[in-house]
Design a protein around this motif. Sequence first.
Motif, mmCIF file in Angstrom:
data_model
loop_
_atom_site.group_PDB
_atom_site.id
_atom_site.type_symbol
_atom_site.label_atom_id
_atom_site.label_comp_id
_atom_site.label_asym_id
_atom_site.label_seq_id
_atom_site.Cartn_x
_atom_site.Cartn_y
_atom_site.Cartn_z
ATOM 1 N N LEU A 85 6.838 3.583 8.495
ATOM 2 C CA LEU A 85 7.115 2.161 8.307
ATOM 3 C C LEU A 85 6.502 1.330 9.421
ATOM 4 N N ILE A 86 6.589 1.831 10.644
ATOM 5 C CA ILE A 86 6.017 1.079 11.763
ATOM 6 C C ILE A 86 4.501 0.967 11.612
ATOM 7 N N GLN A 87 3.882 1.979 11.013
ATOM 8 C CA GLN A 87 2.434 1.969 10.833
ATOM 9 C C GLN A 87 1.999 1.260 9.552
ATOM 10 N N GLU A 88 2.950 0.739 8.773
ATOM 11 C CA GLU A 88 2.653 0.093 7.494
ATOM 12 C C GLU A 88 1.629 -1.030 7.695
ATOM 13 N N PRO A 89 0.426 -0.943 7.062
ATOM 14 C CA PRO A 89 -0.641 -1.919 7.329
ATOM 15 C C PRO A 89 -0.340 -3.317 6.810
ATOM 16 N N ASN A 90 0.487 -3.440 5.787
ATOM 17 C CA ASN A 90 0.726 -4.760 5.205
ATOM 18 C C ASN A 90 1.916 -5.489 5.824
ATOM 19 N N SER A 91 2.496 -4.916 6.845
ATOM 20 C CA SER A 91 3.660 -5.558 7.448
ATOM 21 C C SER A 91 3.650 -5.368 8.955
ATOM 22 N N ARG A 92 4.284 -6.269 9.633
ATOM 23 C CA ARG A 92 4.492 -6.129 11.073
ATOM 24 C C ARG A 92 5.926 -5.661 11.269
ATOM 25 N N ILE A 93 6.071 -4.365 11.494
ATOM 26 C CA ILE A 93 7.405 -3.784 11.645
ATOM 27 C C ILE A 93 7.561 -3.289 13.075
ATOM 28 N N GLU A 94 8.633 -3.696 13.713
ATOM 29 C CA GLU A 94 8.893 -3.302 15.086
ATOM 30 C C GLU A 94 10.322 -2.803 15.182
ATOM 31 N N ILE A 95 10.517 -1.734 15.939
ATOM 32 C CA ILE A 95 11.844 -1.129 16.096
ATOM 33 C C ILE A 95 12.206 -1.082 17.564
ATOM 34 N N ARG A 96 13.464 -1.423 17.855
ATOM 35 C CA ARG A 96 13.980 -1.318 19.214
ATOM 36 C C ARG A 96 15.349 -0.653 19.188
ATOM 37 N N LEU A 97 15.631 0.076 20.274
ATOM 38 C CA LEU A 97 16.884 0.802 20.380
ATOM 39 C C LEU A 97 17.806 0.088 21.354
ATOM 40 N N VAL A 98 19.071 -0.060 20.941
ATOM 41 C CA VAL A 98 20.051 -0.805 21.735
ATOM 42 C C VAL A 98 21.308 0.045 21.883
ATOM 43 N N ILE A 151 19.480 -10.152 22.499
ATOM 44 C CA ILE A 151 19.649 -8.701 22.530
ATOM 45 C C ILE A 151 18.305 -8.017 22.314
ATOM 46 N N TRP A 152 17.528 -8.530 21.362
ATOM 47 C CA TRP A 152 16.227 -7.971 21.041
ATOM 48 C C TRP A 152 15.310 -7.950 22.264
ATOM 49 N N ASN A 153 15.285 -9.040 22.988
ATOM 50 C CA ASN A 153 14.380 -9.146 24.132
ATOM 51 C C ASN A 153 14.747 -8.184 25.254
ATOM 52 N N ARG A 154 16.007 -7.770 25.310
ATOM 53 C CA ARG A 154 16.442 -6.818 26.340
ATOM 54 C C ARG A 154 16.296 -5.374 25.885
ATOM 55 N N ALA A 155 16.026 -5.169 24.579
ATOM 56 C CA ALA A 155 16.056 -3.824 24.018
ATOM 57 C C ALA A 155 14.759 -3.064 24.293
ATOM 58 N N GLU A 156 14.849 -1.734 24.152
ATOM 59 C CA GLU A 156 13.701 -0.866 24.393
ATOM 60 C C GLU A 156 12.844 -0.761 23.141
ATOM 61 N N ARG A 157 11.552 -0.989 23.291
ATOM 62 C CA ARG A 157 10.626 -0.954 22.168
ATOM 63 C C ARG A 157 10.217 0.482 21.843
ATOM 64 N N GLN A 158 10.058 0.769 20.540
ATOM 65 C CA GLN A 158 9.641 2.096 20.087
ATOM 66 C C GLN A 158 8.283 1.998 19.404
ATOM 67 N N ASP A 159 7.482 3.049 19.571
ATOM 68 C CA ASP A 159 6.209 3.095 18.854
ATOM 69 C C ASP A 159 6.174 4.352 18.001
ATOM 70 N N PRO A 160 5.289 4.390 16.994
ATOM 71 C CA PRO A 160 5.291 5.521 16.052
ATOM 72 C C PRO A 160 5.016 6.862 16.712
ATOM 73 N N ASP A 161 4.135 6.890 17.722
ATOM 74 C CA ASP A 161 3.828 8.169 18.380
ATOM 75 C C ASP A 161 5.074 8.751 19.036
ATOM 76 N N LYS A 162 5.855 7.880 19.645
ATOM 77 C CA LYS A 162 7.076 8.338 20.305
ATOM 78 C C LYS A 162 8.052 8.907 19.287
ATOM 79 N N LEU A 163 8.189 8.228 18.153
ATOM 80 C CA LEU A 163 9.103 8.708 17.118
ATOM 81 C C LEU A 163 8.647 10.045 16.551
ATOM 82 N N MET A 164 7.334 10.232 16.391
ATOM 83 C CA MET A 164 6.839 11.496 15.888
ATOM 84 C C MET A 164 7.114 12.625 16.876
ATOM 85 N N LYS A 165 7.044 12.322 18.185
ATOM 86 C CA LYS A 165 7.393 13.326 19.185
ATOM 87 C C LYS A 165 8.872 13.681 19.108
ATOM 88 N N TYR A 166 9.721 12.645 18.926
ATOM 89 C CA TYR A 166 11.153 12.912 18.744
ATOM 90 C C TYR A 166 11.356 13.843 17.553
#
Length: 464
Positions: A85-98, A151-166
Motif C-alpha cells: 500500500l505504501i508503494q501504491e503508485p496512484n496514491s500517496r500513502i504514509e504510515i506512522r507508529l504511535v 500527534i502525527w507530526n510527533r510520530a515515527e515514520r515508516q517506509d516499505p523497506d523497513k516493513l518488509m524487514k519486519y
Amino acid sequence: MEDDSGHFFFQSPWKNIFLWNFMEVEREALIVSPTIDMDTLRKMQSILIARSQRKLRIQMMFRFTENDLLVKGMDPETLRILALLIQEPNSRIEIRLVPNLSLTAIVLDDRKALLSTGELSSASLQEELNFGQIFMDPDIVAAFKEDLMEIWNRAERQDPDKLMKYMERLKDRIDLRKELVLEDEDKGLSFSDSEFISGGKRIEPLGMDRKEPHLDETRKIIKELLIRARDAAEMDRAQAALFYLEEGLTLDPNNVDLLLEKGKILFEVEEDLDGALACFDRVLDLDEDNRDAWAYSGMCHHKRGELDDALYAYDQATDIDSQHYPVWIKKGIILGSMKGREEDGLKCLEYALSQDPYNEEAWYHKGSILDQRLGRKDEGILAYKTLLRINPKHVKGAFRMGLLSYKKFKDVPKAKKYFNRVIEADPGHLQCWMFMAEIADEVEHDFGAAFEYLESAREHDPSS
C-alpha cells in the motif's frame, strides 16, 4: 452540525465501523487505529484500484512500536500488504507508529470526522464513549484534524523497506516458535501461546453486526455494501451506489443480489442497456429461475425495440411467478401494440388489474388499446375515466380525454377542462398548448388568447 451528523455503535476491530465511510473518500483521509487489520488493508487496496483515476492521499497512524510489530503476533501477510500500500503508485500513502494510542478515528476530505472511545487533547470534543460519533461541522472537523496532526507530526515514520524487514524477521520468529511447539509441547508452552504465534488469527467483532453475528466477515461486508448501495440509489447518488456494488463484486463476483442491483441501476438511472443486460444475463447464468432478472432483461429488450426477445423474457418471468402482475402489464403493452394480438394484450392487463385494481399504468394502456388500436372509443373512455378517478392529474389519460372530447365529441368546454388539467400537471406539454391555441383560434375566434397559448408553447419549447 448538519442533519446527517449522528452516532454509530462501536465495534472492534475498527473496520466494522469506519470502512463504509472510508469508501466515500475523494481526495484525502487521515486514519487512526489501535490495530492493523489485514482484511481492512485488502479493502483499502481494492478502493485504490477502483479509484485509480484519483490521486488519493492517505495518512495512517497505528498504535505500535517497532518492537510491537515483532512480539504481538502480527501476521506477516498483513505487513506485506501494508508495504504494498505504501508503494501504491496512484496514491500517496504514509504510515506512522504511535505508542500508547487509544483513539480510533478517521477524517475524510476535511468535511467529515468519525471517532470512537479514546483520548484527545480537546476535552470538549468528546468524552469517554461506548459508541462512536460522526462530526460534520467544519469547525469541529478542523479542530479535530489539528489535534490529530499534532500527534502525527510527533510520530515515527515508516517506509516499505523497513516493513518488509519486519515481515522477514517475524516469519523467522514464527517458524522458530512453531518448531518449539512441536518439539517441546511438555515444557510449558501453553495452548494460548501456540494460538498467539500462529499468525493471522482474526479477532471477532465485539457486539452485534446488524444483529447477524453468525454471518462470516465477507458476507457481512457484502450485506453492508448492498444496503449502502440501495440507500445511495434512493438518494439519487447512482455513482456512489455503483461504487459500493463494484466493491462487493470484488469480494464475490458471482453474488446474485449485487449483480441484480447493479443491473437495475444501470437500466433505471444510467440508461446503460448493454451494461444492464450483461448483469441480468450473468444472474441468469447463476440462477436461471430468477424472476426479477428475467423481468428486467425483458424491459431492456423492450426499450431497445426487441419485442420478441422482450416477450420471451417476460414469459419466463411469469412462468416462474404467475402472480407477479407488473410483468403482465409489460406483456400487455407489447401484445397490445402487435396487429392481431390486441385482445391478448387486454387479457394481460385485465389480469394485472385483478391483482391491483388501482394500477394507473394498466388502466391507461387498457384504454389506449381499446381507443387507439381497436377503435372501441366508448370502452376506451370508460378505462380513461376510471384512471382519472384514481389520479385526476394523470397527464396521458387527461390528454387523451381532452383529445377525444375535442375531436370526436366536439365538446369544447370538456376538452378545455382536460387540457387545463394536463397543463397544470405538466406545463411543458407542447401538444396541449397547441390544441388550446387551435381551439381559441378556430372555434372561439379569440385571437389574443390563441397568441398567448402559442407564446406559452414557445416559452417551454423555443423551437416550436
